[in-house]
Scaffold this motif. Structure first.
Motif, PDB file in Angstrom:
ATOM      1  N   ALA A  76       0.845  -1.194   0.000  1.00  0.00           N
ATOM      2  CA  ALA A  76       0.000   0.000   0.000  1.00  0.00           C
ATOM      3  C   ALA A  76       0.883   1.247   0.000  1.00  0.00           C
ATOM      4  O   ALA A  76       2.010   1.222   0.492  1.00  0.00           O
ATOM      5  CB  ALA A  76      -0.897  -0.009   1.234  1.00  0.00           C
ATOM      6  N   ASP A  77       0.336   2.322  -0.552  1.00  0.00           N
ATOM      7  CA  ASP A  77       1.069   3.591  -0.567  1.00  0.00           C
ATOM      8  C   ASP A  77       1.062   4.242   0.815  1.00  0.00           C
ATOM      9  O   ASP A  77       1.913   5.075   1.116  1.00  0.00           O
ATOM     10  CB  ASP A  77       0.437   4.560  -1.573  1.00  0.00           C
ATOM     11  N   GLY A  78       0.105   3.880   1.632  1.00  0.00           N
ATOM     12  CA  GLY A  78      -0.022   4.439   2.976  1.00  0.00           C
ATOM     13  C   GLY A  78      -1.179   3.761   3.688  1.00  0.00           C
ATOM     14  O   GLY A  78      -1.716   2.755   3.209  1.00  0.00           O
ATOM     15  N   THR A  79      -1.562   4.310   4.824  1.00  0.00           N
ATOM     16  CA  THR A  79      -2.699   3.784   5.573  1.00  0.00           C
ATOM     17  C   THR A  79      -3.537   4.935   6.105  1.00  0.00           C
ATOM     18  O   THR A  79      -3.050   6.059   6.270  1.00  0.00           O
ATOM     19  CB  THR A  79      -2.259   2.933   6.787  1.00  0.00           C
ATOM     20  N   PHE A  80      -4.785   4.627   6.360  1.00  0.00           N
ATOM     21  CA  PHE A  80      -5.683   5.514   7.083  1.00  0.00           C
ATOM     22  C   PHE A  80      -5.892   4.843   8.426  1.00  0.00           C
ATOM     23  O   PHE A  80      -6.337   3.695   8.483  1.00  0.00           O
ATOM     24  CB  PHE A  80      -7.010   5.656   6.323  1.00  0.00           C
ATOM     25  N   VAL A  81      -5.515   5.516   9.510  1.00  0.00           N
ATOM     26  CA  VAL A  81      -5.634   4.960  10.856  1.00  0.00           C
ATOM     27  C   VAL A  81      -6.663   5.808  11.595  1.00  0.00           C
ATOM     28  O   VAL A  81      -6.503   7.027  11.696  1.00  0.00           O
ATOM     29  CB  VAL A  81      -4.273   4.983  11.582  1.00  0.00           C
ATOM     30  N   HIS A  93     -16.461  -1.542  22.008  1.00  0.00           N
ATOM     31  CA  HIS A  93     -15.148  -2.031  22.436  1.00  0.00           C
ATOM     32  C   HIS A  93     -14.150  -1.216  21.625  1.00  0.00           C
ATOM     33  O   HIS A  93     -14.246  -1.160  20.394  1.00  0.00           O
ATOM     34  CB  HIS A  93     -15.031  -3.520  22.100  1.00  0.00           C
ATOM     35  N   LEU A  94     -13.218  -0.586  22.301  1.00  0.00           N
ATOM     36  CA  LEU A  94     -12.217   0.230  21.630  1.00  0.00           C
ATOM     37  C   LEU A  94     -11.605  -0.548  20.466  1.00  0.00           C
ATOM     38  O   LEU A  94     -11.232  -1.710  20.613  1.00  0.00           O
ATOM     39  CB  LEU A  94     -11.113   0.616  22.625  1.00  0.00           C
ATOM     40  N   HIS A  95     -11.536   0.081  19.305  1.00  0.00           N
ATOM     41  CA  HIS A  95     -10.881  -0.545  18.162  1.00  0.00           C
ATOM     42  C   HIS A  95     -10.337   0.527  17.231  1.00  0.00           C
ATOM     43  O   HIS A  95     -10.912   1.593  17.087  1.00  0.00           O
ATOM     44  CB  HIS A  95     -11.815  -1.501  17.403  1.00  0.00           C
ATOM     45  N   VAL A  96      -9.190   0.224  16.662  1.00  0.00           N
ATOM     46  CA  VAL A  96      -8.535   1.131  15.725  1.00  0.00           C
ATOM     47  C   VAL A  96      -8.573   0.486  14.350  1.00  0.00           C
ATOM     48  O   VAL A  96      -8.223  -0.686  14.185  1.00  0.00           O
ATOM     49  CB  VAL A  96      -7.071   1.417  16.155  1.00  0.00           C
ATOM     50  N   HIS A  97      -9.015   1.276  13.368  1.00  0.00           N
ATOM     51  CA  HIS A  97      -9.051   0.835  11.971  1.00  0.00           C
ATOM     52  C   HIS A  97      -7.706   1.148  11.330  1.00  0.00           C
ATOM     53  O   HIS A  97      -7.211   2.270  11.445  1.00  0.00           O
ATOM     54  CB  HIS A  97     -10.129   1.605  11.191  1.00  0.00           C
ATOM     55  N   VAL A  98      -7.118   0.181  10.667  1.00  0.00           N
ATOM     56  CA  VAL A  98      -5.910   0.396   9.875  1.00  0.00           C
ATOM     57  C   VAL A  98      -6.279  -0.021   8.454  1.00  0.00           C
ATOM     58  O   VAL A  98      -6.428  -1.203   8.153  1.00  0.00           O
ATOM     59  CB  VAL A  98      -4.712  -0.425  10.404  1.00  0.00           C
ATOM     60  N   VAL A  99      -6.476   0.984   7.609  1.00  0.00           N
ATOM     61  CA  VAL A  99      -6.995   0.774   6.259  1.00  0.00           C
ATOM     62  C   VAL A  99      -5.890   1.020   5.235  1.00  0.00           C
ATOM     63  O   VAL A  99      -5.279   2.100   5.237  1.00  0.00           O
ATOM     64  CB  VAL A  99      -8.180   1.728   5.981  1.00  0.00           C
ATOM     65  N   PRO A 100      -5.621   0.039   4.355  1.00  0.00           N
ATOM     66  CA  PRO A 100      -4.611   0.274   3.319  1.00  0.00           C
ATOM     67  C   PRO A 100      -5.097   1.339   2.340  1.00  0.00           C
ATOM     68  O   PRO A 100      -6.276   1.371   1.988  1.00  0.00           O
ATOM     69  CB  PRO A 100      -4.473  -1.083   2.631  1.00  0.00           C
ATOM     70  N   ARG A 101      -4.191   2.213   1.928  1.00  0.00           N
ATOM     71  CA  ARG A 101      -4.534   3.279   0.983  1.00  0.00           C
ATOM     72  C   ARG A 101      -3.610   3.212  -0.225  1.00  0.00           C
ATOM     73  O   ARG A 101      -2.434   2.868  -0.117  1.00  0.00           O
ATOM     74  CB  ARG A 101      -4.377   4.656   1.633  1.00  0.00           C
TER      75      ARG A 101
END
Length: 134
Positions: A76-81, A93-101
């Motif tokens: 991926a070129d980067g991520t959206f966190v 429930h606490l959760h963090v999204h790590v999305v490929p960009r």
């Protein structure tokens, strides 16, 4: 003790495409990803919001590692966190999204179109690629 969908995944009571698991956090593919390879990182202990977590350092060390692994493992070129606290939080429930960009991938602002994996095997391959990059 609270039980929610993510607590069930952490406990191994509900299936998920795991990417990584240790004593601090569990990471797995989002079942309704923005883009394929979208990972959720959840603390192993139940915490509804960031303020409930306590010592956030070890948790965010895992988030940082997953962001790096998503980029490397999926080219991926980067991520959206991103993380929501209560509002727009689909699971309490606490959760963090790590999305490929990727450049020009069409993601605009906070309007997240969702996609699906073609099969469990395809989802497993994305999980394996990110896990291998850890």
């Amino acid at each position: 003790m609270s039980t929610d969908l993510f607590c069930e995944i952490v406990a191994g009571e509900r299936p998920a495409h795991l990417v990584h698991s240790d004593d601090v956090a569990v990471s797995f593919l989002d079942a309704r990803p923005v883009f394929k390879g979208h990972v959720l990182v959840v603390p192993r202990v139940h915490a509804e919001t960031l303020a409930d977590l306590g010592d956030v350092g070890p948790f965010f060390t895992r988030v940082q590692a997953l962001a790096r692994a998503v980029e490397e493992g999926l080219e991926a070129d980067g991520t959206f966190v991103a993380m929501n606290n209560r509002i727009s939080q689909s699971v309490p429930h606490l959760h963090v999204h790590v999305v490929p960009r990727h450049r020009k991938d069409g993601l605009r602002g906070f309007f997240w179109p969702r996609t699906r994996y073609d099969s469990a095997e395809e989802a497993a391959s994305y999980a394996a690629r990110v896990a291998a990059a850890l």
